[in-house]
Scaffold this active site. Sequence first.
Site, short mmCIF file in Angstrom:
data_model
loop_
_atom_site.label_atom_id
_atom_site.label_comp_id
_atom_site.label_asym_id
_atom_site.label_seq_id
_atom_site.Cartn_x
_atom_site.Cartn_y
_atom_site.Cartn_z
N LYS A 1 0.82 -1.22 0.00
CA LYS A 1 0.00 0.00 0.00
C LYS A 1 0.86 1.27 0.00
O LYS A 1 0.38 2.33 -0.37
CB LYS A 1 -0.97 -0.01 1.18
CG LYS A 1 -1.87 -1.25 1.26
CD LYS A 1 -2.59 -1.51 -0.04
CE LYS A 1 -3.54 -2.70 -0.03
NZ LYS A 1 -2.95 -3.99 0.35
N TYR B 1 -11.76 -15.46 2.80
CA TYR B 1 -10.80 -14.42 3.20
C TYR B 1 -10.36 -14.62 4.65
O TYR B 1 -11.19 -14.72 5.56
CB TYR B 1 -11.45 -13.04 3.04
CG TYR B 1 -10.53 -11.90 3.43
CD1 TYR B 1 -9.61 -11.40 2.52
CD2 TYR B 1 -10.58 -11.35 4.70
CE1 TYR B 1 -8.75 -10.38 2.88
CE2 TYR B 1 -9.74 -10.32 5.07
CZ TYR B 1 -8.83 -9.84 4.15
OH TYR B 1 -7.98 -8.83 4.51
N TYR C 1 -2.50 -12.96 2.81
CA TYR C 1 -2.24 -12.66 1.40
C TYR C 1 -1.05 -13.45 0.83
O TYR C 1 -1.21 -14.29 -0.05
CB TYR C 1 -1.98 -11.15 1.21
CG TYR C 1 -3.13 -10.29 1.60
CD1 TYR C 1 -4.14 -9.98 0.69
CD2 TYR C 1 -3.24 -9.75 2.89
CE1 TYR C 1 -5.21 -9.18 1.04
CE2 TYR C 1 -4.31 -8.95 3.26
CZ TYR C 1 -5.28 -8.67 2.33
OH TYR C 1 -6.35 -7.87 2.68
C1 LIG Z 1 -3.68 -5.22 0.12
C2 LIG Z 1 -2.76 -6.36 0.06
C3 LIG Z 1 -2.66 -7.17 -1.10
C4 LIG Z 1 -3.55 -7.01 -2.28
O1 LIG Z 1 -3.27 -5.89 -3.07
P1 LIG Z 1 -4.46 -5.22 -3.89
O2 LIG Z 1 -3.82 -4.12 -4.64
O3 LIG Z 1 -5.46 -4.75 -2.87
O4 LIG Z 1 -5.06 -6.25 -4.78
C5 LIG Z 1 -1.74 -8.18 -1.11
N1 LIG Z 1 -0.95 -8.42 -0.05
C6 LIG Z 1 -1.01 -7.69 1.08
C7 LIG Z 1 -0.11 -8.05 2.21
C8 LIG Z 1 -1.92 -6.63 1.17
O5 LIG Z 1 -1.98 -5.91 2.30
#
Ligand SMILES: *Cc1c(COP(=O)(O)O)cnc(C)c1O
Length: 344
Positions: free
Chosen positions: A49, A258, A284
Amino acid sequence: MYMSNFPKKSLGFFPTPLVELSRLGRALGGPKIFIKRDDMTGLALGGNKTRKLEYLLGDAVIQGCDTVITAGAAQSNHCRQTAAAAAYLGMECHLVLGGEEPDQAQGNLLLDKILGCHIHWSGNHRKGEDIPKIFEQLKVSGKKPYIVPYGGSNQLGALGFVEALKELESQMKVEQFSHVVFASSSGGTQAGLMVGKKLLNKNFQLIGINIDKDETGEAPFGQHIIDLANRTARMMGVSDCFSEQDLILNSNYIGEGYGVIGKLETEAISLVAQTEGILLDPVYTGRAMGGLIDLIHMGVIDKKDTALFWHTGGVPALFAYSEKIDFSANARLPANYSTAARGN
Ligand SMILES: *Cc1c(COP(=O)(O)O)cnc(C)c1O
């Protein structure tokens, strides 16, 4: 080039490292695997981010805003990085977090509190439904609020990942990669990488591993990513148009949904930790790496290929999952993995 037209605030340390995972590659039977360490962007423990926020908050500052609002889950990495960026820029930060306040603040939530943001618990409004109400309240109280979209994923946020692909190209010629694999959830990372790939005119496979089930009643997630790539390209004055054939979104690894951690994630986290000393997150990157490992096991990615895994961060959430992940079963690498020592 195109990017310089957009105001940007420097929030991290770039370029992030690019390194080869040679012991992991060997343990998996041969493909070269590289990792792009966006877990090391530096902004309050890092993550993907940061790249989006450089453009989003660049816009907020140009617009004269003094307060930012965004939304996410209690363990949102996006919210934690937004809180840190706001602190750095001297702005007030309001986070709208889904669910109820837990008894104990752990992981990202603990960091949100340390970073001094205002937290609004929003129950089952999990995707920022309450933002407009809080926006109005802040305006009435004399603030100039700026809304950072869910996951930072609009065309300005995606711009950070157009730039990220150029950064990668400056470290290692992108055509050397056959596959680039990463976790995809709100779509900005994937949309930005798609635009970047088109601009560089390369043809490696860009494989987003879908992390979340599609929400009912909205456009399917894949279409959302394509639309976002098109909006990003248009904003940049690029004439390219994206369609389904530009998108690889693999939804085979969502499992129970999720944030529900299973064998796939637990094994991937253990394997990468024990071969490389690198930590992945439960929600993730653990899932996306589980997907990459499975694609290698299935021969979709084979010995002669070179894959890049984009580490998007998220490791602070590990601590919040300590009671939900059973690492005891995976305390050691399975015997079928090679454990050869690293050569010099
Ligand atoms: C937000 C996030 C993602 C996904 O990225 P997007 O751009 O929202 O698809 C992947 N990995 C982590 C650790 C994240 O915080």
